[in-house]
Scaffold this motif. Structure first.
Motif, PDB file in Angstrom:
ATOM      1  N   UNK A 220       0.840  -1.187   0.000  1.00  0.00           N
ATOM      2  CA  UNK A 220       0.000   0.000   0.000  1.00  0.00           C
ATOM      3  C   UNK A 220       0.884   1.249   0.000  1.00  0.00           C
ATOM      4  N   UNK A 221       0.629   2.137  -0.935  1.00  0.00           N
ATOM      5  CA  UNK A 221       1.359   3.407  -1.026  1.00  0.00           C
ATOM      6  C   UNK A 221       0.561   4.498  -0.324  1.00  0.00           C
ATOM      7  N   UNK A 222       1.286   5.430   0.301  1.00  0.00           N
ATOM      8  CA  UNK A 222       0.652   6.509   1.047  1.00  0.00           C
ATOM      9  C   UNK A 222       1.644   7.658   1.186  1.00  0.00           C
ATOM     10  N   UNK A 223       1.152   8.859   1.343  1.00  0.00           N
ATOM     11  CA  UNK A 223       2.020  10.017   1.583  1.00  0.00           C
ATOM     12  C   UNK A 223       2.386  10.079   3.068  1.00  0.00           C
ATOM     13  N   UNK A 224       3.639  10.444   3.336  1.00  0.00           N
ATOM     14  CA  UNK A 224       4.106  10.561   4.723  1.00  0.00           C
ATOM     15  C   UNK A 224       3.430  11.727   5.424  1.00  0.00           C
ATOM     16  N   UNK A 225       3.402  11.669   6.738  1.00  0.00           N
ATOM     17  CA  UNK A 225       2.882  12.757   7.573  1.00  0.00           C
ATOM     18  C   UNK A 225       1.469  13.175   7.197  1.00  0.00           C
ATOM     19  N   UNK A 226       0.626  12.195   6.877  1.00  0.00           N
ATOM     20  CA  UNK A 226      -0.764  12.474   6.512  1.00  0.00           C
ATOM     21  C   UNK A 226      -1.696  11.654   7.382  1.00  0.00           C
ATOM     22  N   UNK A 227      -2.969  12.032   7.397  1.00  0.00           N
ATOM     23  CA  UNK A 227      -3.945  11.237   8.125  1.00  0.00           C
ATOM     24  C   UNK A 227      -4.128   9.872   7.462  1.00  0.00           C
ATOM     25  N   UNK A 228      -3.884   9.771   6.167  1.00  0.00           N
ATOM     26  CA  UNK A 228      -3.951   8.466   5.486  1.00  0.00           C
ATOM     27  C   UNK A 228      -2.863   7.537   6.011  1.00  0.00           C
ATOM     28  N   UNK A 229      -1.670   8.081   6.226  1.00  0.00           N
ATOM     29  CA  UNK A 229      -0.572   7.289   6.782  1.00  0.00           C
ATOM     30  C   UNK A 229      -0.935   6.821   8.194  1.00  0.00           C
ATOM     31  N   UNK A 230      -1.451   7.731   9.008  1.00  0.00           N
ATOM     32  CA  UNK A 230      -1.861   7.382  10.374  1.00  0.00           C
ATOM     33  C   UNK A 230      -2.951   6.311  10.360  1.00  0.00           C
ATOM     34  N   UNK A 231      -3.886   6.437   9.425  1.00  0.00           N
ATOM     35  CA  UNK A 231      -4.974   5.471   9.266  1.00  0.00           C
ATOM     36  C   UNK A 231      -4.412   4.071   8.994  1.00  0.00           C
ATOM     37  N   UNK A 232      -3.453   3.967   8.077  1.00  0.00           N
ATOM     38  CA  UNK A 232      -2.847   2.660   7.771  1.00  0.00           C
ATOM     39  C   UNK A 232      -2.092   2.096   8.972  1.00  0.00           C
ATOM     40  N   UNK A 233      -1.402   2.954   9.698  1.00  0.00           N
ATOM     41  CA  UNK A 233      -0.674   2.488  10.885  1.00  0.00           C
ATOM     42  C   UNK A 233      -1.650   1.947  11.939  1.00  0.00           C
ATOM     43  N   UNK A 234      -2.792   2.624  12.102  1.00  0.00           N
ATOM     44  CA  UNK A 234      -3.806   2.139  13.051  1.00  0.00           C
ATOM     45  C   UNK A 234      -4.352   0.777  12.615  1.00  0.00           C
ATOM     46  N   UNK A 235      -4.625   0.636  11.304  1.00  0.00           N
ATOM     47  CA  UNK A 235      -5.125  -0.652  10.809  1.00  0.00           C
ATOM     48  C   UNK A 235      -4.126  -1.770  11.078  1.00  0.00           C
ATOM     49  N   UNK A 236      -2.861  -1.481  10.828  1.00  0.00           N
ATOM     50  CA  UNK A 236      -1.812  -2.487  11.062  1.00  0.00           C
ATOM     51  C   UNK A 236      -1.718  -2.818  12.558  1.00  0.00           C
ATOM     52  N   UNK A 237      -1.786  -1.808  13.415  1.00  0.00           N
ATOM     53  CA  UNK A 237      -1.714  -2.025  14.866  1.00  0.00           C
ATOM     54  C   UNK A 237      -2.908  -2.847  15.366  1.00  0.00           C
ATOM     55  N   UNK A 238      -4.028  -2.739  14.666  1.00  0.00           N
ATOM     56  CA  UNK A 238      -5.220  -3.513  15.028  1.00  0.00           C
ATOM     57  C   UNK A 238      -5.158  -4.936  14.481  1.00  0.00           C
ATOM     58  N   UNK A 239      -4.068  -5.273  13.785  1.00  0.00           N
ATOM     59  CA  UNK A 239      -3.873  -6.631  13.328  1.00  0.00           C
ATOM     60  C   UNK A 239      -4.126  -6.877  11.848  1.00  0.00           C
ATOM     61  N   UNK A 240      -4.449  -5.863  11.084  1.00  0.00           N
ATOM     62  CA  UNK A 240      -4.658  -6.050   9.651  1.00  0.00           C
ATOM     63  C   UNK A 240      -3.315  -6.368   8.996  1.00  0.00           C
ATOM     64  N   UNK A 241      -3.248  -7.449   8.277  1.00  0.00           N
ATOM     65  CA  UNK A 241      -1.995  -7.960   7.701  1.00  0.00           C
ATOM     66  C   UNK A 241      -1.684  -7.312   6.352  1.00  0.00           C
ATOM     67  N   UNK A 242      -1.353  -6.026   6.384  1.00  0.00           N
ATOM     68  CA  UNK A 242      -0.904  -5.332   5.187  1.00  0.00           C
ATOM     69  C   UNK A 242       0.518  -5.820   4.910  1.00  0.00           C
ATOM     70  N   UNK A 243       0.782  -6.233   3.675  1.00  0.00           N
ATOM     71  CA  UNK A 243       2.103  -6.773   3.344  1.00  0.00           C
ATOM     72  C   UNK A 243       3.194  -5.730   3.572  1.00  0.00           C
TER      73      UNK A 243
END
Length: 182
Positions: A132-155
Motif C-alpha cells: 500500500x502506497x501513502x504520503x508521509x505525515x498524513x492522516x492516510x498514513x496514520x490510518x494505515x498504521x492504526x489498521x496495522x496495529x489492530x492486526x490487519x496484515x498489510x504486506x
C-alpha cells in the motif's frame, strides 16, 4: 454556505496574525501535490479548489493573493514562524495539529482506496497481503498504521513524500493500492 465559510476563513486569518492585516498581500501557503484541491498545471501555474478559495479570500479582504509553494512536512512550521498568513492545502483537522494552529474546516474528507483497473479494493480487509502506497505525515498514513496495529496484515506500507509519487507507485506497479483523502 460559501459566504459563511469564506467569512470564517477571513476571521481566522485576521485573528491569527494581526500584523498581516497591514500587509498589502495575503500570503497563502500550499503543497500543490493534491489535485483537484491544489496542483500545478502543465505551465507550472497553481490551480484547484484551494487556489480559488485563496483568491476569493484575498479579494474579500481587499488584498492581493501571493501563493507560496511549500513541502508538506514543513507547512505548519512555516505558519507558526510567520512565513505566511494562512495555509490552504487540504489539511485534515487532528488533535495534534489543533495544538499548534487554528482551523476553519471548510471541507470534510474521508479515506479513499485507488488501485489499478482490475484490482478490487472495497474495504480495509481488501488491503490484506497488499503493498500500500501513502504520503508521509498524513492522516492516510496514520490510518494505515492504526489498521496495522489492530492486526490487519498489510504486506507493506510504502510512504512517499509527495502525493504525486504515491499515485506513480501504483501506476508503475511498485504498489498494489494507495490510500489518500478523497
Amino acid at each position: 454556505m460559501k459566504r459563511f465559510i469564506l467569512t470564517l476563513l477571513a476571521a481566522c486569518v485576521l485573528g491569527a496574525n494581526a500584523a498581516s492585516a497591514k500587509a498589502p498581500k495575503l500570503v497563502i501557503a500550499m503543497d500543490p501535490s493534491y489535485p483537484p484541491m491544489e496542483s500545478e498545471d502543465m505551465d507550472g501555474k497553481l490551480v484547484g479548489f484551494d487556489v480559488d478559495v485563496g483568491r476569493e479570500l484575498a479579494r474579500r479582504l481587499g488584498r492581493e493573493p501571493e501563493f507560496m509553494v511549500m513541502g508538506w512536512e514543513g507547512i505548519i512550521g512555516g505558519l507558526i514562524s510567520d512565513r505566511y498568513d494562512v495555509i490552504l492545502s487540504a489539511m485534515n483537522v487532528t488533535p495534534e495539529r489543533q495544538k499548534e494552529i487554528d482551523f476553519v474546516e471548510y471541507a470534510q474528507m474521508s479515506q479513499l482506496f485507488v488501485a489499478k483497473r482490475g484490482e478490487v479494493v472495497k474495504s480495509e480487509l481488501d488491503l490484506v497481503g497488499k503493498v500500500v502506497a501513502v504520503a508521509t505525515d498524513t492522516t492516510s498514513y496514520d490510518y494505515l498504521q492504526r489498521l496495522r496495529a489492530q492486526g490487519l496484515k498489510i504486506k507493506e506500507i510504502r510512504a512517499y513524500r509527495l502525493t504525486s509519487e504515491v499515485f506513480m507507485a501504483v501506476k508503475t506497479g511498485h504498489a498494489d493500492v494507495l490510500v489518500v483523502d478523497e
